[in-house]
Write an enzyme that holds these catalytic residues in place. Sequence first.
Site: not given
Ligand code: EPU
Length: 416
Positions: A22-23, A92, A116, A121, A304, A326, A396
């Site tokens: 998915k990701n 998201r 969320c 996030r 995850d 995280i 999802r």
């Molecule tokens: N963060 C910030 N500012 C930002 C972006 C992130 O402070 O602008 C913080 C977040 O709040 C968090 C950390 O950085 O504490 C890491 O977040 P990240 O941005 O890496 O998460 P994401 O890109 O929103 C993806 C996956 C998630 C997975 C996380 C961490 C996708 C679509 N989603 O989310 O997947 O948990 O990376 O590995 O790739 C899932 O599949 O169930 C899922 C939640």
Amino acid sequence: MDKIEIEGGRRLSGRVTISGAKNAALPILTSALLTDGSNTYTNVPGLQDIHSIRALLENHGASVSVDGHTVRIDASGLSNSEAPYELVRKMRASILVLGPLLARLGRARVSLPGGCAIGARPINLHLNGLERLGATIALRHGYVEAEAKKLVGADIYFDTVTVTGTENLMMAAVLASGRSVLRNAAREPEIVALAQVLNQMGADVQGAGTPVITINGVDTLKPTQTEIIPDRIETGTFLVAAALTGGDVIIDRCEPDHVGATLSKLSQAGVDISVGQNTIHVRGNASVTSVDFRTEPYPGFPTDMQAQFMVLMAVADGTSMINETIFENRFIHVSELKRMGADIRINGNTAMVHGVGRLSGAPVMASDLRASACLVLAGLVAEGTTVINRVYHLDRGYEALEEKFTALGAAIRRVR
Ligand code: EPU
């Protein structure tokens, strides 16, 4: 609303085939916005999140066709630069359109995704990075409004490792003029997969998979064809399920290299694992030993997989300390596991799990995708019946979950 009902206590055995990730699929499908012409993607998982990204890409003017696990996207008609709240709130990852829209159209208006269940996030790092590339960003009425006549390459440092932030910036920078350097970039396999696709399209992205990614901007990209990599979190979920039930399961069409941290923790816990080229054979033991772990960006232990691994620790021999680094609120499954007899105490971002040997079936409520998977695993190993409510979260991110578990011998069914 659908529920999942599980009669626990069955040992899993047989083979299971892993679906596309998915990701990895979400950013790669979004990258089709960067070019005119028809792109073809195979091994795309059949998931609600894929329907959501399809609706979003169509909203922007792309034409999308789905034939089984093959998706074709042609963004020649890309015209609408607005991603409305009704579409973004469902997922998201919709924020991934921001970089490509800005790169192609010079403007984007994308609804802020909001918090969320698992944490606040924020997307500040996506926005700071785009500003570094020369975009003007304003937040108005719940929307990000971004504009840039032409993005210009820049040196960007991420304060925190962010997966979709790195992906968004990569997609914006490939069409910027000049060189961009992304520092403290995410190293997840999904980043490497996206970089490969972008390079197939004619981009020049170097260093994906390391903390420093260098992108030399090009004027245009061409359409491509690619296969989505196997889902490492689905793989990990089945690994834990096999271990939990003392099962004997062969996991096919997976990428063992991508689940290194999970495999290593399972071995440490006493689970018997043999790794082939694209398969993993898991044989669970009667008793599993507790191990400690902390979640970290890749190649560390994935957040995850934290909830699913916690179930294994809940029935293991000993005490496990689990540190979630995280997301600030990713222990929501704990109260449900406790209702099933688990002995877990939370202190800040650490959970102390005393293994209890056996869980007992109960009605439970799923709160997010991975928490739902954790409750399914708990149901598989619990005595009696577990009924999981709000299973739309599972749809999802897990393709044909009940069918796959049923084929391995689990007593699991969906109640509509
Ligand atoms: N963060 C910030 N500012 C930002 C972006 C992130 O402070 O602008 C913080 C977040 O709040 C968090 C950390 O950085 O504490 C890491 O977040 P990240 O941005 O890496 O998460 P994401 O890109 O929103 C993806 C996956 C998630 C997975 C996380 C961490 C996708 C679509 N989603 O989310 O997947 O948990 O990376 O590995 O790739 C899932 O599949 O169930 C899922 C939640």
